[in-house]
Enzyme design. Structure first.
Site, PDB file in Angstrom:
ATOM      1  N   GLU A 253       0.893  -1.176   0.000  1.00 11.64           N
ATOM      2  CA  GLU A 253       0.000   0.000   0.000  1.00 11.64           C
ATOM      3  C   GLU A 253       0.921   1.214   0.000  1.00 11.64           C
ATOM      4  O   GLU A 253       1.542   1.524   0.997  1.00 11.64           O
ATOM      5  CB  GLU A 253      -0.894  -0.054   1.237  1.00 11.64           C
ATOM      6  CG  GLU A 253      -2.155   0.741   1.066  1.00 11.64           C
ATOM      7  CD  GLU A 253      -1.941   2.205   1.383  1.00 11.64           C
ATOM      8  OE1 GLU A 253      -1.453   2.948   0.488  1.00 11.64           O
ATOM      9  OE2 GLU A 253      -2.249   2.603   2.513  1.00 11.64           O
ATOM     10  N   CYS A 287      -2.470   8.907   2.967  1.00  9.38           N
ATOM     11  CA  CYS A 287      -2.206   8.393   1.619  1.00  9.38           C
ATOM     12  C   CYS A 287      -3.368   8.673   0.674  1.00  9.38           C
ATOM     13  O   CYS A 287      -3.175   8.728  -0.533  1.00  9.38           O
ATOM     14  CB  CYS A 287      -1.859   6.914   1.662  1.00  9.38           C
ATOM     15  SG  CYS A 287      -3.105   5.937   2.505  1.00  9.38           S
TER      16      CYS A 287
HETATM   17  P1  NAD Z   1      10.504   6.904   3.639  1.00  6.64           P
HETATM   18  O1  NAD Z   1      10.288   6.569   2.212  1.00  6.64           O
HETATM   19  O2  NAD Z   1      11.881   6.949   4.177  1.00  6.64           O
HETATM   20  O3  NAD Z   1       9.711   5.887   4.600  1.00  6.64           O
HETATM   21  C1  NAD Z   1       8.366   5.523   4.414  1.00  6.64           C
HETATM   22  C2  NAD Z   1       8.076   4.441   5.461  1.00  6.64           C
HETATM   23  O4  NAD Z   1       8.852   3.284   5.181  1.00  6.64           O
HETATM   24  C3  NAD Z   1       8.459   4.823   6.892  1.00  6.64           C
HETATM   25  O5  NAD Z   1       7.469   4.286   7.761  1.00  6.64           O
HETATM   26  C4  NAD Z   1       9.800   4.150   7.137  1.00  6.64           C
HETATM   27  O6  NAD Z   1      10.003   3.793   8.497  1.00  6.64           O
HETATM   28  C5  NAD Z   1       9.696   2.919   6.283  1.00  6.64           C
HETATM   29  N1  NAD Z   1      10.960   2.489   5.704  1.00  6.64           N
HETATM   30  C6  NAD Z   1      11.910   3.255   5.139  1.00  6.64           C
HETATM   31  N2  NAD Z   1      12.911   2.490   4.645  1.00  6.64           N
HETATM   32  C7  NAD Z   1      12.580   1.219   4.925  1.00  6.64           C
HETATM   33  C8  NAD Z   1      13.182  -0.047   4.664  1.00  6.64           C
HETATM   34  N3  NAD Z   1      14.328  -0.161   3.971  1.00  6.64           N
HETATM   35  N4  NAD Z   1      12.547  -1.159   5.111  1.00  6.64           N
HETATM   36  C9  NAD Z   1      11.374  -1.088   5.771  1.00  6.64           C
HETATM   37  N5  NAD Z   1      10.746   0.064   6.028  1.00  6.64           N
HETATM   38  C10 NAD Z   1      11.330   1.201   5.602  1.00  6.64           C
HETATM   39  O7  NAD Z   1       9.818   8.276   3.852  1.00  6.64           O
HETATM   40  P2  NAD Z   1       9.293   9.062   5.100  1.00  6.64           P
HETATM   41  O8  NAD Z   1      10.022  10.350   5.185  1.00  6.64           O
HETATM   42  O9  NAD Z   1       9.153   8.244   6.350  1.00  6.64           O
HETATM   43  O10 NAD Z   1       7.838   9.331   4.532  1.00  6.64           O
HETATM   44  C11 NAD Z   1       7.725  10.137   3.390  1.00  6.64           C
HETATM   45  C12 NAD Z   1       6.913   9.530   2.322  1.00  6.64           C
HETATM   46  O11 NAD Z   1       6.405   8.247   2.631  1.00  6.64           O
HETATM   47  C13 NAD Z   1       5.693  10.381   2.107  1.00  6.64           C
HETATM   48  O12 NAD Z   1       5.989  11.391   1.188  1.00  6.64           O
HETATM   49  C14 NAD Z   1       4.656   9.430   1.614  1.00  6.64           C
HETATM   50  O13 NAD Z   1       4.690   9.401   0.220  1.00  6.64           O
HETATM   51  C15 NAD Z   1       5.103   8.099   2.092  1.00  6.64           C
HETATM   52  N6  NAD Z   1       4.241   7.556   3.146  1.00  6.64           N
HETATM   53  C16 NAD Z   1       3.133   6.898   2.737  1.00  6.64           C
HETATM   54  C17 NAD Z   1       2.291   6.384   3.685  1.00  6.64           C
HETATM   55  C18 NAD Z   1       1.049   5.657   3.283  1.00  6.64           C
HETATM   56  O14 NAD Z   1       0.109   5.594   4.058  1.00  6.64           O
HETATM   57  N7  NAD Z   1       0.998   5.047   2.105  1.00  6.64           N
HETATM   58  C19 NAD Z   1       2.569   6.532   5.030  1.00  6.64           C
HETATM   59  C20 NAD Z   1       3.732   7.214   5.415  1.00  6.64           C
HETATM   60  C21 NAD Z   1       4.576   7.704   4.446  1.00  6.64           C
END
Ligand code: NAD
Length: 483
Positions: A253, A287
């Site tokens: 998701e 999201c």
């Molecule tokens: P990010 O891309 O670093 O992380 C997104 C999520 O993934 C976080 O919860 C993080 O802990 C997790 N994550 C990161 N790297 C990972 C890995 N290698 N393995 C497992 N989990 C990992 O970005 P961020 O700064 O935390 O969030 C920014 C972007 O993430 C937002 O712009 C948005 O697009 C997206 N986001 C989407 C949702 C959603 O509900 N679909 C929720 C939170 C963030």
């Protein structure tokens, strides 16, 4: 009633043991409304993860053999504990994530509803019999897929962990949850309810860690049979590649960039009443947040003006303050990212109708606050029209015809949620067919409920959560042929 104190003794939960930091590395949990450190969170070592994996393997064997009525009753107990404890859990969620307490209470209620729904669905996992000549049969069985690794994000940390935990447990799987390090208290409180409901400690476990290290270690293990992730598109793609090595099934998701098509014939006041609060809910860190507003030219100017007037009335501040309608952004990365996208849009000719800046409602006491923002006449070439802002920003553009609106709605490689407002039944029906998205809300923003599948198309991911599909995601199909 005074808010509960934030817990400073955060732990992991492995094989039934609440594991304190000891000499493990830690992560500072930050209050987004002030920037102050709330507590230090222990991060799992590879030994911790191996212990969790070994426990999950045994836990799966025991849990799948547990009578489904017993499993169902324990899930119901989780739901009732969540409801009993909601008033204590919600402030923790607000302290570590920032959203207003009222929204946090709604989030805990949503998690309880998920446990109730999947307690029932657990009992409705039917197979089927194919009748052959001379007493021969083929029996189609649904069986739990196996131990699950679940990664959930920080925007709805409590609810989104429940959205994976409840169906996995209902299906008969064991599960290792890795919620975000930013918001550990509300997810620990959820796991505490699971433990207190009598679900064994080798069946549901909780780890925090360095996300990339935890995910690569767990997903590489042959014990893990299912990966479920909610988060960003780039991380989702990375985890899918890791899962491919063992051909491990995934549910992804991955967010979107939701269009909102507002037609000339809509009920304008009702539309604004619905859409403005929805835009700024959880400071736009949703999201399915309505983001790209395409407004038919006959009402465009009025829509921008009235949307802006309502936006300017929002009260922004600490989520702990009852009057607050929008809290800070959840972490220090968000104001930077949102600010850079707005800057680029301005440079490309967008008009800032209101907002557009970081600020501090505490009189300079820090925190990750951003003004609720409306950008009008945003050119398509601005990055923000393609990159999800994931913040309190509404983007406005006029359109002329139905076909043009649909073309714009479907323009991006994402397809999670989309919204449209029109009083024409024929137009509504055509929109429901034409828009490329997993969820379409027509004259409503209510697109998520426990009984309805939630998930995206295109790069917004695949697989559904919630609904009957939510249980299926944790099951495999087997055909047993008998002669
Ligand atoms: P990010 O891309 O670093 O992380 C997104 C999520 O993934 C976080 O919860 C993080 O802990 C997790 N994550 C990161 N790297 C990972 C890995 N290698 N393995 C497992 N989990 C990992 O970005 P961020 O700064 O935390 O969030 C920014 C972007 O993430 C937002 O712009 C948005 O697009 C997206 N986001 C989407 C949702 C959603 O509900 N679909 C929720 C939170 C963030």
């Amino acid at each position: 009633m005074p808010a509960p104190a934030y817990p400073t003794d955060l732990t992991l939960y492995i094989d039934g043991e609440w594991v304190a930091a000891g000499d493990r590395a830690t992560h500072a949990v930050i209050d987004p409304a002030s920037g102050a450190t709330l507590a230090d969170l222990p991060l799992a070592t590879t030994d911790d993860l191996d212990r969790a994996l070994a426990a999950a393997e045994i836990g799966f064997r025991e849990w799948r053999a547990t009578d489904v009525n017993v499993r169902s009753a324990k899930l119901r107990k989780v739901a009732s504990l969540l409801r009993e404890r909601a008033a204590d859990i919600a402030p923790l969620l607000t302290m570590e994530q920032g959203k207003p307490v009222k929204e946090a209470i709604g989030e805990v209620a949503g998690a309880a509803a998920l446990f109730d729904w999947f307690a029932e669905e657990a009992r409705r996992s039917y197979g089927r019999a194919l009748v052959r000549p001379e007493g021969q049969r083929a029996i189609v069985l649904q069986q739990p897929i196996g131990p699950v690794a679940a990664f959930s994000p920080w925007n709805f940390p409590h609810f989104l962990m429940a959205r994976k935990l409840a169906p996995a447990l209902a299906a008969g799987c064991s599960i290792i949850c890795k919620p975000p390090e930013e918001t550990p208290a509300c997810t620990s409180a959820l796991m505490r309810c699971v433990a207190d409901a009598g679900i064994p400690g080798n069946v549901a476990q909780l780890v925090f860690g360095v996300p990339a290290e935890v995910s690569s270690h767990l997903i590489a293990s042959p014990i893990i049979r299912k990966v479920s992730f909610t988060g960003s598109v780039p991380v989702g793609k990375h985890l899918m590649k890791l899962a491919a090595d063992n051909v491990t099934r995934t549910t992804m998701e991955l967010g979107g960039h939701a269009p909102v098509l507002v037609f000339d014939d809509c009920d304008l006041d009702r539309t604004l009443d619905i859409i403005v609060p929805q835009k700024f809910r959880n400071a736009g860190q949703v999201c399915v947040s309505p983001t790209r507003f395409y407004v038919q030219s006959g009402i465009y100017d009025r829509f921008v003006e009235e949307f802006t007037a309502r936006t300017e009335k929002l009260s922004v501040g600490s989520g702990m303050d009852e009057a607050t309608q929008m809290g800070p952004l959840a972490n220090g990365r968000r104001p930077e990212a949102v600010g850079a996208l707005i800057e680029d849009a301005r440079a490309n000719g967008a008009r800032v109708a209101t907002g557009g800046e970081r600020f501090s409602p505490n009189g300079g006491n820090g925190g990750f606050f951003f003004q609720p923002t409306v950008l009008a006449d945003v050119p398509l070439k601005a990055k923000i029209m393609s990159d999800e802002p994931f913040g309190p920003v509404a983007l406005m553009r006029p359109f002329e015809t139905f076909d043009e609106a649909v073309e714009q709605a479907n323009r991006l490689p994402y397809g999670l949620a989309a919204f449209a407002f029109t009083e024409s039944l024929r137009q509504a029906n055509r929109l429901g067919d034409a828009i490329e998205a997993g969820m379409v809300g027509i004259n409503t923003v209510g697109i998520s409920s426990v009984d309805s599948p939630f998930g995206g198309v295109k790069q917004s991911g695949y697989g559904s959560e919630d609904g009957i599909e939510g249980l299926q995601a944790y099951m495999v199909t087997k055909a047993v042929h008998q002669a």
